[in-house]
Enzyme design. Structure first.
Site: not given
Ligand code: ARG
Length: 569
Positions: A127, A130, A133
């Site tokens: 994905k 962007h 992030h």
């Molecule tokens: N991958 C997730 C996202 O892009 C964020 C993860 C954040 N960390 C966690 N331990 N949940 O939304």
């Protein structure tokens, strides 16, 4: 801890039997303008226990108090006891301290080696990575640096979204329309294109959705072909991510994504069961959170697969065992508030006291020209494009303004990347940011390039003066820095440490960003008002000492935000 506020608190505490210096320290305020002193102690809350008017208490304190030689006087005005610095003495103390401590200025052992886990960045493989992030990445990275400066041991964890149904979709798309070369060359964009292609095609042909689900089930069951594609996609992506992180100066101690917990969840589910926390609902398994006013936390789907929350609970337990953290921070946008509140509660219900050390640090969303960034249809601004765009833009400016500059490329990267990071960290984190190409790269006003330029300007003064910063011990005479403009610079150096601590306490790097913009602005005023390379050696040395100190602190402040400070630009 601000040493001058501490001195004031201790002096006042000597006169007041019932209050400790710590309590008093917390009450001390910064007056709105320097006519009202440099620090102020409000006497209003003493009125009751002393049965006296605040102004009378302030006056009595003013008469009795024993002042340290860094202060000229303490004056009672309107219920406050106002303290006025001896500017000359303060200037000498602060400048000497910065010159001696350099990059360790305002550091402390407050953290006492305690461990802070910081879970940040965490993009989802296949994905887009962007600009949304970007916020998690730069805020997390800055907090890492700030906590470290204050004596904590930080562990940066990239909880990559490297498991989930999107892999089923990408595998289907790759098998139908993919190209190995493309994925190798440009994994992030290549996989994203496949993901977008899948969604276009599955609208016409819904059977593709079933195929994708099948592939994900095969992954979960350990099918070799499915896993080897998954592993390949992940590795290629991580390699490319690491290039971006390197450009951004971001470091992780661990790349333990969601898949790392695949074999660690069953014992946690068993534990939840033993603790009587699980309920079944239409074949799915959940923890009921109704008594806490929240929807249930789903830990296992009907088909037996686990969820995002299951992995987060498992990861937290693993991290506590492995790192024994004093705090574990999670950086995501606020749309995940409920997710974190739910599973933090589950950890608490499991009887883990340390659940209170889990902290979600939410931030606002990034919209692009007014729209939310989303990954399915392609209205995304990819982080890499933003960074490369910034570097190109800076390169043009350098070609135009300073074509003779050495290290053009390196400088363009430092300034371009710095502009992007600074832009992000100058907003209060909880606010939504509207991303626009124009403001991200603006070089005027309160921006990264402005602060970097101020730093480089200080460096150029020192070169002109033939001063070797590291190896020079100027005679500092604070009497030359008593005027308003110079004093303001000194005060901003003096309170720099407060900004760092405040930024840490609130997990809010923008406090530091604002402080260094203010420092850069006051320094530019100083530079404008006071010639530095004057004949009079005593004046010149003192002013140069201020230039060195400002340069050092700007550089330190930028580095705590994750931004480089080029010597020339
Ligand atoms: N991958 C997730 C996202 O892009 C964020 C993860 C954040 N960390 C966690 N331990 N949940 O939304």
């Amino acid at each position: 801890m601000n040493q001058f506020k501490k001195m004031i608190a201790e002096n006042i505490a000597e006169e007041l039997e019932n209050f400790t210096a710590e309590e008093i320290f917390d009450w001390i305020e910064n007056p709105p303008n320097s006519d009202l002193g440099d620090y102020a102690f409000p006497c209003f809350r003493l009125a009751k226990s002393f049965r006296k008017a605040p102004q009378a208490i302030a006056s009595e304190l003013a008469d009795k108090i024993n002042l340290n030689d860094h202060f000229l006087k303490a004056e009672a005005i309107g219920g406050y006891l106002n303290f006025y610095f001896n500017r000359s003495k303060l200037a000498k103390t602060i400048l000497s301290k910065v010159l001696e401590e350099k990059e360790n200025f305002a550091s402390s052992n407050l953290g006492d080696g305690k461990v802070i886990c910081i879970d940040f960045s965490a993009p989802n493989i296949a994905k887009p990575f962007h600009v949304g992030h970007l916020r998690s990445t730069v805020i997390g990275s800055s907090l890492y640096k700030i906590y470290t400066h204050l004596g904590y041991e930080c562990i940066g964890i990239n909880h990559l979204g490297d498991w989930g149904t999107q892999f089923g979709k990408v595998i289907v798309a790759y098998k139908n329309w993919g190209n190995e070369e493309r994925v190798r060359q440009e994994p992030i964009q290549g996989l994203l294109d496949l993901y977008v292609k899948f969604h276009e095609e599955s609208e016409k042909n819904p059977a593709l959705e079933d195929e994708a689900r099948d592939w994900f089930v095969r992954m979960e069951k350990g099918d070799e072909e499915a896993l080897s594609l998954w592993k390949w996609f992940s590795n290629e992506t991580i390699n490319e991510l690491q290039k971006i992180y390197k450009l951004l100066g971001v470091h992780f101690d661990h790349y333990t994504g969601e898949s790392f917990y695949n074999d660690k969840m069953q014992p946690v589910l068993d534990d939840l069961k033993t603790k009587n926390l699980l309920k079944e609902s239409e074949g799915a398994i959940l923890v009921d959170l109704e008594p806490y006013g929240m929807p249930p936390c789903l830990v296992q789907k009907k088909d037996g697969s686990t969820l995002y929350a299951t992995r987060d609970i498992t990861a937290a337990i693993y991290r506590k065992k492995t790192f024994d953290f004093a705090k574990c921070l999670y950086l995501t946008d606020y749309s995940q508030n409920l997710h974190f509140a739910q599973w933090f509660k589950v950890v608490e219900l499991m009887g883990y006291e340390w659940s209170q050390d889990l902290e979600h640090v939410p931030f606002g969303r990034v919209t692009h020209e007014g729209r939310r960034i989303q990954s399915r249809k392609g209205t995304v601004v990819l982080l890499e494009d933003v960074i490369n765009g910034a570097i190109e833009k800076v390169t043009e400016i350098i070609e135009e303004k300073n074509p003779e500059l050495d290290n053009k490329e390196e400088t363009a990267i430092a300034v371009g990347v710095g502009a992007v990071i600074f832009n992000d960290l100058s907003h209060n984190r909880i606010k939504d940011i509207s991303f626009s190409w124009d403001t991200a790269f603006s070089f005027d006003g309160e921006t990264g390039p402005y602060v970097q330029y101020t730093h480089a300007r200080a460096g150029s003064v020192l070169r002109k003066a033939n001063v070797q910063e590291d190896n020079w011990h100027p005679e500092i005479n604070g009497a030359y820095l008593e005027d308003e403009v110079s004093n303001q610079v000194i005060r901003q150096l003096e309170t720099f440490g407060d900004a760092i601590q405040d930024a840490m306490n609130k997990n809010e790097p923008s406090i530091l960003t604002r402080h260094i913009v203010d420092l850069a602005q006051s320094f530019n005023r100083f530079y404008h008002d006071h010639p530095i390379l004057v004949e009079d050696v005593a004046v010149r040395e003192t002013r140069l000492a201020l230039v060195i100190a400002v340069k050092e602190v700007l550089k330190l402040g930028l580095s705590l935000l994750g931004i480089k400070a080029p010597e020339r630009m």
